[in-house]
Enzyme design. Structure first.
Site, PDB file in Angstrom:
ATOM      1  N   GLY A 290       0.747  -1.010  -0.036  1.00  0.00           N
ATOM      2  CA  GLY A 290      -0.083   0.027  -0.283  1.00  0.00           C
ATOM      3  C   GLY A 290       0.665   1.331   0.458  1.00  0.00           C
TER       4      GLY A 290
ATOM      5  CG  ASP B 190      -3.627   8.889  11.043  1.00  0.00           C
ATOM      6  OD1 ASP B 190      -4.966   9.885  11.434  1.00  0.00           O
ATOM      7  OD2 ASP B 190      -3.130   8.712  10.622  1.00  0.00           O
TER       8      ASP B 190
END
Length: 618
Positions: free
Chosen positions: A332, A449
């Protein structure tokens, strides 16, 4: 030999003297404790700078009440403009000065306008999910309360007078818009305003630069910007680095710019000038070697922080492990780099994160931050850092490999056919324990996050919290730290946006969004849903608050008639509802969330082995 030294000193003195007389006032470019340090020309924090920004004691760089997120030639000035009810529309005037103004790329959202502005290039469904407090007036009709204004894309700046003509009372928020073909799209930096800047007066550009002239939208005065011609590098300004081609020429004492040595040695014989040039070149070469060595030394220290040494791998080993960074081994790509899978040394699978090729200080600090945090905390549900590679100016981090991907992939059916509730609940409980461990560290660590795609699962569906690039160390004696908001839309604490106060409760809010994802199987932000339901946090608060949780439970879970399962889903929803409270003081601490989730899990599904059997049987 002594006479030669004296001659050289005399020549140096003669060459320096004129520059000392004509030297401009000092420009301070450093703001202590700030992520914006060593600002490029013409920005700085003192009166000697062409464009002066404010630097607060807590490290926030700002223009008026608004925090500055970026300041450079490429991005202009990116200023945070978070949604806030009741902000006087006159606050917009702060963003207009004799050196900068909002560009026409911006969309400005305002409340309670006399005339409805319908010229905004951004469709309503695109801007609504970015506003955590959209319904300031208590009205359900968005256009009855909020108006959106976009500038003329044929003009460089927003016309302040045109913005004010609608007679709006409040400035709600702003965002940068970019055109993709003929369609508008929000930039990745949401709830910000982009300011274009210029320098006052006539062009003061290098010979190899192009000068673009401006007419100030504020006072109609002359302005300009410089840009080096093709084949040249630098910023183009005479007062800064100018333009250079190939290997740069150098000033004396390490200042490198342009193709020639700038400075006139009046009355100096040719041999004297040559000696000075040689000395300058030697000084410049030495300085460049020092900078390179400093960068290399800083890179080597990436893997040696706080007395903890992380294994170092050679670039060749990493290249071989990833088959030359083959797309076939790519797992990714994120904002800071690309992740590959590979086998190293003992033949174990690892995840290899190759940081994007940016050699600025912020990027290095981001990497050092992640290494420092991962090497100083240890928990079974935190992703382990196994090593790094710092050759060829690349920064590469090596982590343990999570073969089952991310929680997000499973909830969205990108992997597998869906997770049963006992597994979802256990992942939620383990994630909460990991975040609670970070918050209990001394000093505490705020992840910043927390989201479902940063929660990884291994072969046994054990949760691992990852991606610490944005994490910050808190202060034991303080309830929060002040910093410009960073994170992912849909997960960000609205109070963090409004007050720039980062605390443990900011992670609690983000985790509340993850809990609603686990219950509903829905994305945190989804433009395909109705405009009032695009933001999952708002949707969940509405349904849970009204007692209509069944409306949003994942269809994969609905066929289950087991009372204990449905009871635990409702209990987890209550925890999520508390985590999503707009007032951070009303949210529970993460330690309490972890305890509650573990109690819910233990009372209904005491055996983790049974949960694995359920998944394996699918």
């Amino acid at each position: 030999m002594i006479k030669l030294h004296i001659l050289i000193l005399i020549l140096i003195s003669i060459s320096i003297f004129p520059s000392i007389i004509s030297q401009k006032p000092y420009c301070n470019k450093t703001c202590p404790n700030s992520i914006l340090n060593n600002l490029p020309y013409p920005f700085g924090f003192s009166s000697g700078c062409e464009i002066q920004l404010n630097c607060s004691q807590n490290g926030i760089v700002s223009i008026g009440e608004f925090a500055v997120e970026k300041a450079n030639d490429k991005d202009g000035l990116l200023v945070s403009l978070p949604s806030k009810c009741g902000r006087n529309v006159e606050a917009l005037h702060t963003l207009y000065s004799e050196n900068y103004a909002p560009t026409s790329e911006n969309a400005i959202l305002m409340e309670n306008c006399t005339d409805k502005i319908r010229t905004c290039m951004v469709p309503e469904m695109m801007f609504q999910p970015q506003l955590q407090v959209i319904d300031c007036g208590g009205k359900s009709d968005v256009y009855g309360n909020v108006s959106c204004y976009s500038g003329d894309t044929n003009l460089p700046f927003l016309d302040y007078e045109n913005v004010m003509m609608a007679g709006c009372h409040f400035l709600l928020s702003g965002m940068v818009v970019k055109m993709v073909g003929d369609n508008p799209a929000l930039s990745l930096d949401v709830q910000v305003v982009k300011l274009g800047w210029w320098l006052k007066g006539d062009c003061e550009c290098s010979e190899d630069a192009i000068c673009t002239k401006f007419v100030s939208p504020v006072n109609g005065g002359d302005g300009y910007k410089c840009q080096c011609k093709d084949g040249f590098s630098g910023d183009g300004y005479k007062a800064s680095s100018g333009c250079r081609k190939g290997s740069s020429g150098c000033h004396l004492f390490g200042r490198c710019e342009g193709n020639n040595i700038v400075g006139v040695f009046v009355g100096v014989v040719t041999i004297g000038g040559s000696l000075i040039a040689c000395i300058g070149l030697v000084c410049c070469y030495a300085r460049r070697r020092t900078i390179a060595a400093s960068f290399s030394k800083k890179n080597r220290r990436l893997c040696e922080v706080k007395g903890i040494t992380i294994p170092i791998y050679s670039y060749k080993e990493i290249e071989k492990a990833t088959n030359g960074f083959s797309d076939k081994q790519k797992l990714g790509t994120g904002a800071f780099g690309t992740v590959y899978k590979g086998k190293i040394r003992k033949g174990e699978w690892v995840a290899i994160k190759r940081i994007k090729h940016r050699y600025d200080t912020d990027n290095i600090n981001q990497v050092m931050n992640e290494i420092t945090l991962l090497s100083t905390v240890s928990h079974q549900n935190l992703l382990r850092l196994l090593g790094c590679s710092v050759e060829k100016t690349d920064q590469i981090l090596i982590y343990e490999f999570m073969p089952n991907g991310t929680l997000s992939q499973h909830l969205q059916r990108e992997k597998g056919n869906g997770l049963p509730w006992p597994v979802r609940l256990t992942i939620a409980a383990e994630t909460a324990q990991a975040i609670s461990h970070l918050h209990s560290s001394k000093p505490p660590i705020y992840h910043r996050d927390v989201k479902s795609c940063n929660i990884l699962v291994d072969y046994n569906f054990k949760a691992k919290v990852a991606d610490f690039g944005l994490s910050r160390l808190g202060m034991i004696e303080s309830s929060h730290i002040s910093t410009a908001p960073q994170g992912t839309p849909g997960y960000l604490d609205p109070q963090y946006y409004e007050k720039f106060h980062l605390s443990d409760k900011s992670d609690v809010y983000s985790f509340g969004v993850v809990l609603t994802e686990i219950i509903t199987g829905l994305k945190a932000v989804d433009f395909s849903r109705r405009h009032s339901e695009i933001n999952l946090a708002s949707l969940a608060i509405d349904r849970i608050g009204k007692g209509n949780l069944e409306d949003i439970i994942d269809p994969f879970l609905k066929p289950i008639k087991d009372d204990s399962i449905m009871n635990s889903i409702h209990k987890v929803a209550e925890v999520a509802f508390r985590c999503l409270a707009l007032d951070s003081d009303m949210r529970p601490p993460m330690a309490e969330v972890a305890t509650e989730l573990e109690n819910i899990r233990a009372s209904n599904f005491p055996s983790w082995k049974e949960n694995i059997d359920i998944v394996s049987a699918q």
